[in-house]
Design a protein around this motif. Structure first.
Motif, PDB file in Angstrom:
ATOM      1  N   ILE A   1       0.815  -1.213   0.000  1.00  0.00           N
ATOM      2  CA  ILE A   1       0.000   0.000   0.000  1.00  0.00           C
ATOM      3  C   ILE A   1       0.849   1.264   0.000  1.00  0.00           C
ATOM      4  O   ILE A   1       0.536   2.245  -0.672  1.00  0.00           O
ATOM      5  CB  ILE A   1      -0.969  -0.016   1.201  1.00  0.00           C
ATOM      6  N   GLY A   2       1.929   1.265   0.758  1.00  0.00           N
ATOM      7  CA  GLY A   2       2.713   2.502   0.848  1.00  0.00           C
ATOM      8  C   GLY A   2       4.008   2.287   1.590  1.00  0.00           C
ATOM      9  O   GLY A   2       4.348   1.174   1.987  1.00  0.00           O
ATOM     10  N   GLN A   3       4.736   3.360   1.763  1.00  0.00           N
ATOM     11  CA  GLN A   3       6.034   3.316   2.414  1.00  0.00           C
ATOM     12  C   GLN A   3       5.866   3.370   3.933  1.00  0.00           C
ATOM     13  O   GLN A   3       5.054   4.124   4.447  1.00  0.00           O
ATOM     14  CB  GLN A   3       6.906   4.485   1.950  1.00  0.00           C
ATOM     15  N   LEU A   4       6.663   2.561   4.612  1.00  0.00           N
ATOM     16  CA  LEU A   4       6.602   2.516   6.065  1.00  0.00           C
ATOM     17  C   LEU A   4       8.018   2.708   6.590  1.00  0.00           C
ATOM     18  O   LEU A   4       8.882   1.856   6.399  1.00  0.00           O
ATOM     19  CB  LEU A   4       6.039   1.163   6.522  1.00  0.00           C
ATOM     20  N   ASP A   5       8.271   3.836   7.230  1.00  0.00           N
ATOM     21  CA  ASP A   5       9.635   4.158   7.659  1.00  0.00           C
ATOM     22  C   ASP A   5       9.670   4.714   9.081  1.00  0.00           C
ATOM     23  O   ASP A   5      10.509   5.535   9.420  1.00  0.00           O
ATOM     24  CB  ASP A   5      10.276   5.155   6.690  1.00  0.00           C
ATOM     25  N   THR A   6       8.778   4.213   9.922  1.00  0.00           N
ATOM     26  CA  THR A   6       8.650   4.759  11.280  1.00  0.00           C
ATOM     27  C   THR A   6       9.581   4.087  12.286  1.00  0.00           C
ATOM     28  O   THR A   6       9.665   4.531  13.427  1.00  0.00           O
ATOM     29  CB  THR A   6       7.211   4.580  11.786  1.00  0.00           C
ATOM     30  N   GLY A   7      10.279   3.022  11.880  1.00  0.00           N
ATOM     31  CA  GLY A   7      10.933   2.168  12.864  1.00  0.00           C
ATOM     32  C   GLY A   7       9.901   1.233  13.478  1.00  0.00           C
ATOM     33  O   GLY A   7       8.687   1.471  13.377  1.00  0.00           O
ATOM     34  N   TRP A   8      10.367   0.159  14.127  1.00  0.00           N
ATOM     35  CA  TRP A   8       9.423  -0.843  14.631  1.00  0.00           C
ATOM     36  C   TRP A   8       8.635  -0.348  15.834  1.00  0.00           C
ATOM     37  O   TRP A   8       7.645  -0.967  16.233  1.00  0.00           O
ATOM     38  CB  TRP A   8      10.157  -2.133  14.977  1.00  0.00           C
ATOM     39  N   THR A   9       9.018   0.821  16.401  1.00  0.00           N
ATOM     40  CA  THR A   9       8.323   1.329  17.581  1.00  0.00           C
ATOM     41  C   THR A   9       7.142   2.247  17.252  1.00  0.00           C
ATOM     42  O   THR A   9       6.373   2.599  18.148  1.00  0.00           O
ATOM     43  CB  THR A   9       9.302   2.110  18.470  1.00  0.00           C
ATOM     44  N   PHE A  10       6.999   2.691  16.002  1.00  0.00           N
ATOM     45  CA  PHE A  10       5.860   3.536  15.577  1.00  0.00           C
ATOM     46  C   PHE A  10       5.725   4.805  16.411  1.00  0.00           C
ATOM     47  O   PHE A  10       4.603   5.239  16.711  1.00  0.00           O
ATOM     48  CB  PHE A  10       4.533   2.763  15.667  1.00  0.00           C
ATOM     49  N   TYR A  11       6.814   5.421  16.801  1.00  0.00           N
ATOM     50  CA  TYR A  11       6.726   6.581  17.682  1.00  0.00           C
ATOM     51  C   TYR A  11       5.903   7.712  17.060  1.00  0.00           C
ATOM     52  O   TYR A  11       6.071   8.055  15.888  1.00  0.00           O
ATOM     53  CB  TYR A  11       8.122   7.109  18.019  1.00  0.00           C
ATOM     54  N   THR A  12       5.016   8.259  17.867  1.00  0.00           N
ATOM     55  CA  THR A  12       4.249   9.439  17.479  1.00  0.00           C
ATOM     56  C   THR A  12       5.077  10.679  17.840  1.00  0.00           C
ATOM     57  O   THR A  12       5.956  10.603  18.712  1.00  0.00           O
ATOM     58  CB  THR A  12       2.909   9.472  18.238  1.00  0.00           C
ATOM     59  N   PRO A  13       4.819  11.828  17.219  1.00  0.00           N
ATOM     60  CA  PRO A  13       3.746  12.106  16.254  1.00  0.00           C
ATOM     61  C   PRO A  13       4.084  11.719  14.814  1.00  0.00           C
ATOM     62  O   PRO A  13       3.230  11.834  13.928  1.00  0.00           O
ATOM     63  CB  PRO A  13       3.560  13.620  16.381  1.00  0.00           C
ATOM     64  N   TYR A  14       5.332  11.259  14.553  1.00  0.00           N
ATOM     65  CA  TYR A  14       5.697  10.973  13.161  1.00  0.00           C
ATOM     66  C   TYR A  14       4.788   9.917  12.557  1.00  0.00           C
ATOM     67  O   TYR A  14       4.292  10.070  11.431  1.00  0.00           O
ATOM     68  CB  TYR A  14       7.158  10.518  13.098  1.00  0.00           C
ATOM     69  N   SER A  15       4.541   8.829  13.290  1.00  0.00           N
ATOM     70  CA  SER A  15       3.722   7.754  12.728  1.00  0.00           C
ATOM     71  C   SER A  15       2.282   8.185  12.519  1.00  0.00           C
ATOM     72  O   SER A  15       1.569   7.627  11.679  1.00  0.00           O
ATOM     73  CB  SER A  15       3.768   6.519  13.634  1.00  0.00           C
TER      74      SER A  15
END
Length: 578
Positions: free
Chosen positions: A140-154
């Motif tokens: 579906i798309g690019q995923l580059d958040t790291g495995w922790t999904f830290y907000t607010p970036y994610s």
């Protein structure tokens, strides 16, 4: 005609095992046999491990030198993100309980299956659904958040994060189903005489793991749902632009993810206890201490999540408390290490391949634990946070601990799973390559981090180039060892020698009371347990007299190891002495 008739006669006379019973694809996909479900998990997780490992190799190749490039910066971010997500959520967390737990647990406690066979099969389908959703997120798309999904970036990354967090939410139910199943099975389906003080330590490890799975996994599920709701409905939970608090996400995430470390490591502790007792020919030293320390680790694991957040701005008193509890949780882990060493002391140590992995575990996990204490020190963590030191520490615990124990367990129970023996010589070569490659890869990263190299960086200054090159070379040695394991494991399926019932002269029920390849229902009759799981000096049934009858040929075992004193089994109602 005669040859065909002879083959048909041989097939007809072949003893019934779980492998030649109900063999069609549909019967496998609808099976309720815990052993077959364990094998389906094994195949699925092996594919995930292969893909995640190749992604790790791509990361190391990119970091071979400061100016060498096989991918763009965005592709690099996506690669290490996918490596982390697949390794943590889709491999290490479910691996030992799903594969060896499913296969071995009922055999070790004298049960004919788990308590809820249909729920067990459903857990595999749920896991597969999570894996399919992971693939969908990649498409579906690019995923580059790291495995922790830290907000607010994610919170600002769109549909790929939504699909990936949904995949983690779904796959979490597989862990919950497995944990519930194991808890009920251990409580209600033990064979007569199998008291809590006679449980094998692998079962204690799985029991403590199951408690954490049931209590902690819903937290990560709720966190993922909140992240999805924030993105889709613009509800201010974590995103400060919407009035949310990004630190709240860290609290939720690590409240699950630190106990998840113990989901990964507690069953590994159980495997190591089995290996060291069996290959030292010794009763385990401090059985109760090892068993209860697993439960203590499971409980304390819920109280230390804040040590991941020392630099997040939390209050000083909170950081001090989390630091102290971090030191405290090292005590039950240390108890295990010292008791394992004491078990080997004056034992008849037999250096077969499974034992080599157990010894590797002792060395590597001790380094992982000691470096964990280091980053638990507030003043030290401020300097080492988000450096390669943390990467090295994490891998010494996760791969040096969980994966090394899984490899040891797979080699130990491989004859029981497949009915075939692998090449012992190739096994020892592979264990050596893995041990050397692992240390060259990750000890180098500890040094890199102590010198200030930040993690997750696509480019770096020239002074780190030599150490990065050494780490990459180590990763290729490690990969060579793992591919060698895959090669001789597949070879053994077709050309390996038939395994005897008890090739290791072990003392637990899956070896003493079960045929070389288990029956579809495990036991021809319910075993009566009259001794502890490591009472080698009492275990006459190891050498004959169990339901399945022992092999008697010793499978090449030193005769000195197979000469216990005259058996003196305890009465059925007696508690074994500790």
């Amino acid at each position: 005609m005669e040859a065909a008739a002879r083959a048909a006669s041989d097939k007809h006379s072949e003893p019934k095992t779980y492998l030649n019973h109900e063999t069609s694809v549909w019967e496998w996909l609808t099976t309720k046999d815990h052993k077959k479900i364990g094998i389906m998990y094994l195949v699925s997780l092996a594919v995930v491990f292969l893909v995640a490992g190749l992604l790790a190799m791509a990361v190391r190749l990119e970091l071979m030198s400061p100016d060498f490039s096989i991918m763009s910066a965005d592709q690099y971010n996506q690669t290490f993100t996918l490596h982390g997500i697949m390794m943590v959520f889709l491999f290490i967390v479910p691996s030992i309980p799903a594969i060896l737990g499913n296969f071995v647990l009922p055999l070790q406690i004298g049960a004919k299956d788990v308590a809820f066979p249909r729920l067990n099969l459903a857990s595999w389908y749920v896991y597969m659904a999570g894996g399919i959703m992971t693939v969908a997120a990649l498409l579906i798309g690019q995923l580059d958040t790291g495995w922790t999904f830290y907000t607010p970036y994610s919170s600002q990354q769109g549909s790929a994060v939504i699909f990936m967090t949904a995949a983690i939410f779904v796959s979490g139910f597989a862990s919950i189903f497995t944990g519930l199943n194991f808890i009920v099975t251990i409580h209600k389906m033990r064979a007569p005489g199998m008291t809590w003080n006679r449980l094998p330590l692998f079962i204690w490890g799985l029991y403590a793991t199951s408690i954490v799975q049931v209590l902690a996994t819903p937290v990560i599920g709720i966190t993922m749902i909140l992240l999805i709701l924030e993105q889709t409905l613009q509800i201010g939970i974590f995103d400060p632009a919407l009035g949310g608090d990004p630190i709240l996400f860290q609290h939720f995430f690590w409240f699950y993810s630190h106990p998840a470390v113990y989901i990964m490591i507690l069953p590994a502790f159980g495997i190591i206890s089995e290996l060291i007792a069996t290959f030292s020919r010794q009763r385990i030293f401090g059985y109760r201490a090892i068993a209860l320390s697993s439960v203590a680790i499971a409980m304390l694991g819920f109280l230390v999540w804040g040590h991941h957040m020392f630099v997040s701005g939390q209050s000083a008193i909170s950081s001090i408390v989390f630091s102290l509890i971090t030191y405290l949780i090292g005590i039950p882990s240390g108890i295990k290490i010292f008791n394992w060493v004491a078990t080997m002391y004056k034992g008849s140590v037999w250096l077969q391949t499974p034992m080599l992995y157990a010894l590797s575990f002792l060395f590597l996990f001790t380094i992982g634990g000691l470096t964990g204490i280091m980053v638990g020190v507030l003043a030290v963590d401020v300097h080492l946070h988000d450096t390669y030191f943390v990467v090295g520490h994490f891998h010494y615990v996760m791969m040096g601990g969980s994966v090394m124990a899984l490899l040891g367990g797979m080699h130990y129970w491989w004859p029981k799973i497949t009915g075939r023996m692998y090449s012992e010589m190739l096994g020892k070569i592979a264990a050596g390559l893995i041990f050397i490659g692992f240390n060259v890869t990750f000890f180098t990263q500890l040094v890199l981090g102590s010198q200030g190299m930040p993690r997750r960086y696509y480019e770096y200054v020239d002074r780190f180039a030599g150490l990065h090159q050494l780490s990459t070379i180590g990763s290729f040695i490690l990969a060579a060892g793992l591919f060698l394991v895959l090669g001789y494991a597949l070879h053994s399926l077709f050309y390996g020698k038939r395994a005897p019932q008890n090739p290791w002269a072990a003392a637990t029920l899956e070896w003493t009371n079960v045929a070389a390849v288990p029956d579809p229902h495990n036991f021809t009759s319910t075993p009566l347990v009259t001794r502890g799981p490591y009472d080698f000096h009492k275990a006459d049934e190891i050498f004959g007299g169990g339901d399945g009858q022992a092999s008697g040929d010793g499978a090449g075992i030193d005769e000195d190891l197979l000469s216990p004193p005259e058996a003196a089994p305890a009465a059925p109602g007696d508690e074994p002495k500790q």
